[in-house]
Design a protein around this motif. Structure first.
Motif, PDB file in Angstrom:
ATOM      1  N   GLN A 161       0.922  -1.394  -0.217  1.00  0.00           N
ATOM      2  CA  GLN A 161      -0.198   0.230  -0.419  1.00  0.00           C
ATOM      3  C   GLN A 161       0.799   1.264  -0.103  1.00  0.00           C
ATOM      4  N   LEU A 162       2.359   0.737   0.875  1.00  0.00           N
ATOM      5  CA  LEU A 162       3.105   2.594   0.587  1.00  0.00           C
ATOM      6  C   LEU A 162       3.608   2.844  -0.990  1.00  0.00           C
ATOM      7  N   ARG A 163       3.999   2.040  -0.955  1.00  0.00           N
ATOM      8  CA  ARG A 163       4.065   2.342  -2.406  1.00  0.00           C
ATOM      9  C   ARG A 163       3.752   1.875  -3.264  1.00  0.00           C
ATOM     10  N   GLN A 164       2.630   2.275  -3.864  1.00  0.00           N
ATOM     11  CA  GLN A 164       0.709   2.465  -4.510  1.00  0.00           C
ATOM     12  C   GLN A 164       1.375   4.229  -4.147  1.00  0.00           C
ATOM     13  N   ALA A 165       1.148   4.521  -2.729  1.00  0.00           N
ATOM     14  CA  ALA A 165       1.255   5.606  -2.691  1.00  0.00           C
ATOM     15  C   ALA A 165       2.821   7.062  -2.952  1.00  0.00           C
ATOM     16  N   GLY A 166       3.650   6.092  -3.258  1.00  0.00           N
ATOM     17  CA  GLY A 166       4.676   6.375  -3.939  1.00  0.00           C
ATOM     18  C   GLY A 166       6.081   6.151  -2.188  1.00  0.00           C
ATOM     19  N   TYR A 167       5.403   6.007  -1.612  1.00  0.00           N
ATOM     20  CA  TYR A 167       6.009   5.847   0.004  1.00  0.00           C
ATOM     21  C   TYR A 167       7.230   4.073  -0.327  1.00  0.00           C
ATOM     22  N   ASP A 168       7.431   3.721   0.517  1.00  0.00           N
ATOM     23  CA  ASP A 168       8.405   2.727   0.806  1.00  0.00           C
ATOM     24  C   ASP A 168       8.588   2.264   2.333  1.00  0.00           C
ATOM     25  N   GLY A 169       8.571   1.025   2.674  1.00  0.00           N
ATOM     26  CA  GLY A 169       8.903   0.946   4.043  1.00  0.00           C
ATOM     27  C   GLY A 169       9.456  -0.970   4.154  1.00  0.00           C
ATOM     28  N   PHE A 170       9.687  -1.134   5.345  1.00  0.00           N
ATOM     29  CA  PHE A 170      10.485  -2.169   5.765  1.00  0.00           C
ATOM     30  C   PHE A 170      10.890  -3.001   6.677  1.00  0.00           C
ATOM     31  N   MET A 171      10.907  -4.138   7.284  1.00  0.00           N
ATOM     32  CA  MET A 171      10.755  -4.303   8.623  1.00  0.00           C
ATOM     33  C   MET A 171      12.791  -4.201   9.105  1.00  0.00           C
ATOM     34  N   LEU A 172      12.537  -3.122   9.803  1.00  0.00           N
ATOM     35  CA  LEU A 172      14.328  -2.956   9.960  1.00  0.00           C
ATOM     36  C   LEU A 172      14.667  -4.025  11.395  1.00  0.00           C
ATOM     37  N   ASP A 173      15.710  -5.405  10.906  1.00  0.00           N
ATOM     38  CA  ASP A 173      15.639  -6.505  12.068  1.00  0.00           C
ATOM     39  C   ASP A 173      16.788  -6.227  13.174  1.00  0.00           C
ATOM     40  N   VAL A 174      16.298  -6.510  14.389  1.00  0.00           N
ATOM     41  CA  VAL A 174      17.238  -6.413  15.288  1.00  0.00           C
ATOM     42  C   VAL A 174      17.057  -8.034  16.161  1.00  0.00           C
ATOM     43  N   ASP A 175      17.877  -7.703  16.993  1.00  0.00           N
ATOM     44  CA  ASP A 175      17.107  -8.843  17.939  1.00  0.00           C
ATOM     45  C   ASP A 175      16.261  -8.781  18.468  1.00  0.00           C
ATOM     46  N   GLY A 176      15.044  -9.905  18.662  1.00  0.00           N
ATOM     47  CA  GLY A 176      14.422 -10.146  19.278  1.00  0.00           C
ATOM     48  C   GLY A 176      14.515 -10.269  20.789  1.00  0.00           C
ATOM     49  N   LEU A 177      15.073 -10.557  20.881  1.00  0.00           N
ATOM     50  CA  LEU A 177      15.720 -11.100  23.081  1.00  0.00           C
ATOM     51  C   LEU A 177      16.889 -10.551  23.411  1.00  0.00           C
ATOM     52  N   SER A 178      17.423  -8.964  22.767  1.00  0.00           N
ATOM     53  CA  SER A 178      18.975  -8.381  23.157  1.00  0.00           C
ATOM     54  C   SER A 178      18.289  -7.127  23.020  1.00  0.00           C
ATOM     55  N   SER A 179      18.221  -6.575  24.363  1.00  0.00           N
ATOM     56  CA  SER A 179      18.545  -4.604  25.562  1.00  0.00           C
ATOM     57  C   SER A 179      18.684  -4.263  23.801  1.00  0.00           C
ATOM     58  N   SER A 180      18.426  -3.187  24.585  1.00  0.00           N
ATOM     59  CA  SER A 180      18.193  -1.773  23.782  1.00  0.00           C
ATOM     60  C   SER A 180      18.929  -1.366  23.455  1.00  0.00           C
ATOM     61  N   ALA A 181      20.466  -1.020  23.787  1.00  0.00           N
ATOM     62  CA  ALA A 181      21.765  -1.005  23.514  1.00  0.00           C
ATOM     63  C   ALA A 181      22.016  -1.524  22.278  1.00  0.00           C
ATOM     64  N   HIS A 182      22.070  -2.912  22.677  1.00  0.00           N
ATOM     65  CA  HIS A 182      22.506  -3.578  21.587  1.00  0.00           C
ATOM     66  C   HIS A 182      22.141  -3.282  20.193  1.00  0.00           C
TER      67      HIS A 182
END
Length: 369
Positions: free
Chosen positions: A135-156
């Motif tokens: 849907q975002l691409r149809q409106a001229g935008y874009d999007g994706f999931m930025l992968d991080v460790d799900g069980l790690s700290s915010s600092a990591h």
């Protein structure tokens, strides 16, 4: 009679939901709430020490979101009328009356979404359809999931966010990356923009979407080993990381971090808060909703409403959805589980995300931040 394949899928789904429920919805006895549910709450009555300087921009965001829903929301999954999609809290300012232009984006903002605790563990099982990005691409935008460790700290995870942002090829011109933090993803992003100043010129805005900015009291009664149970999700390949996810979500941790780390003034911050009507809480989340209600009934089953607000941010709106419904489309790919357990999971996420980017394109200065 169910086939063996159907029975296996049903068994796998039940096991997955059991793991998820244990990890995020700790059981609680019923108790009278200290603060009962009410929508006449003054909308900017927030914790003064950590949520100062919030600007109320709900009126214009409502106009844009309603326009997106009216234009093509009914053709998208989980349509709701605008009045049902957003919760009116306190006295909402009147609309601007300015026209809403929903043509193709000229700035081409890119939404980089950082998900919450354990997302990389249940992502394969969730098998999200990717309709938000479409849907975002149809409106001229874009999007994706930025992968991080799900069980790690915010600092990591902040370091992982830094590396991903710096690796993105970007054209010349105004910054285009919109970092959207869902749940624990919000403090992960905030730590990234504080710790790594080199990414700031690439970031157009930071958005907390049901973000655990001030933490969640549920984390006070949780231990990291409980979060590690998410590694047993069907198809999970996640690791324990640095083992700091739960500690990063404790209110004392988050509030101490906010007090010690002023947010960079050159960035724009926005907050989208989940403030559901009680009947919008999925049955599997009722125990955690009740537990948080012993502190404040104005919660989304995981986070109290005022803990979702970034200090000095612009308040976009109060969403009438529970914590999972905002961003985790379980019912779309697991209909039976949705019907039995995740009973209030339907929400027009595609229209909501498009409205966020339309609003930001209008609100951000044309020449930069």
């Amino acid at each position: 009679m169910r086939t063996l394949t159907q029975a296996h899928a049903w068994s796998e789904g039940r096991a997955a939901l059991a793991v998820l429920a244990v990890c995020v919805a700790l059981a609680a006895c019923a108790a009278k709430p200290l603060v009962p549910y009410a929508t006449d709450t003054p909308p900017l009555i927030l914790v003064p020490a950590s949520q100062a300087g919030v600007q109320d921009k709900r009126a214009r965001f409502r106009e844009i979101y309603c326009a997106v829903l009216e234009a093509h929301g009914a053709a998208l999954p989980d349509y709701r009328p605008c009045e049902s999609a957003l919760t009116r809290v306190g006295t909402e300012p009147p609309g601007t009356g300015a026209p809403v232009v929903l043509g193709q984006s000229t700035r081409h903002l890119v939404a980089a979404v950082v998900a919450g605790i354990g997302y990389d563990c249940f992502k394969p099982w969730l098998n999200a359809p990717g309709t938000v990005t479409t849907q975002l691409r149809q409106a001229g935008y874009d999007g994706f999931m930025l992968d991080v460790d799900g069980l790690s700290s915010s600092a990591h995870n902040a370091r992982q966010i830094r590396d991903a942002v710096m690796a993105m090829p970007l054209p010349d011109g105004p910054a285009r990356i919109v970092l959207i933090g869902y749940s624990k993803g919000a403090p992960d992003i905030l730590e990234a923009v504080v710790a790594y100043p080199e990414i700031r010129s690439r970031v157009a805005a930071v958005v907390s979407a049901a973000g655990a900015v001030g933490g969640s009291p549920l984390a006070n009664d949780a231990e990291q080993y409980q979060a590690d149970w998410l590694r047993h999700f069907p198809g999970a390949t996640c690791t324990s990381g640095d083992g700091g996810a739960v500690q990063s979500l404790r209110p004392a941790t988050r509030k101490a971090w906010l007090a010690q780390h002023p947010l960079p003034g050159e960035l724009r911050y926005y907050s989208l808060v989940t403030f559901p009507e009680p009947q919008r809480i999925s049955s599997i989340l009722e125990s955690s909703y009740d537990k948080l209600s012993r502190i404040d009934t104005r919660n989304d089953s995981q986070v109290i409403f005022y803990d979702q607000v970034v200090p000095g941010s612009s308040l976009l709106g109060y969403v009438n959805a529970d914590h999972w419904a905002l961003a985790v489309p379980i019912a779309r790919s697991h209909a039976t589980i949705g019907a039995l357990f995740v009973t209030q999971n339907a929400y027009p996420r595609e229209a909501l995300t498009e409205a966020i980017l339309h609003f930001l394109e209008e609100d951000l200065p044309a020449s930069g931040k």
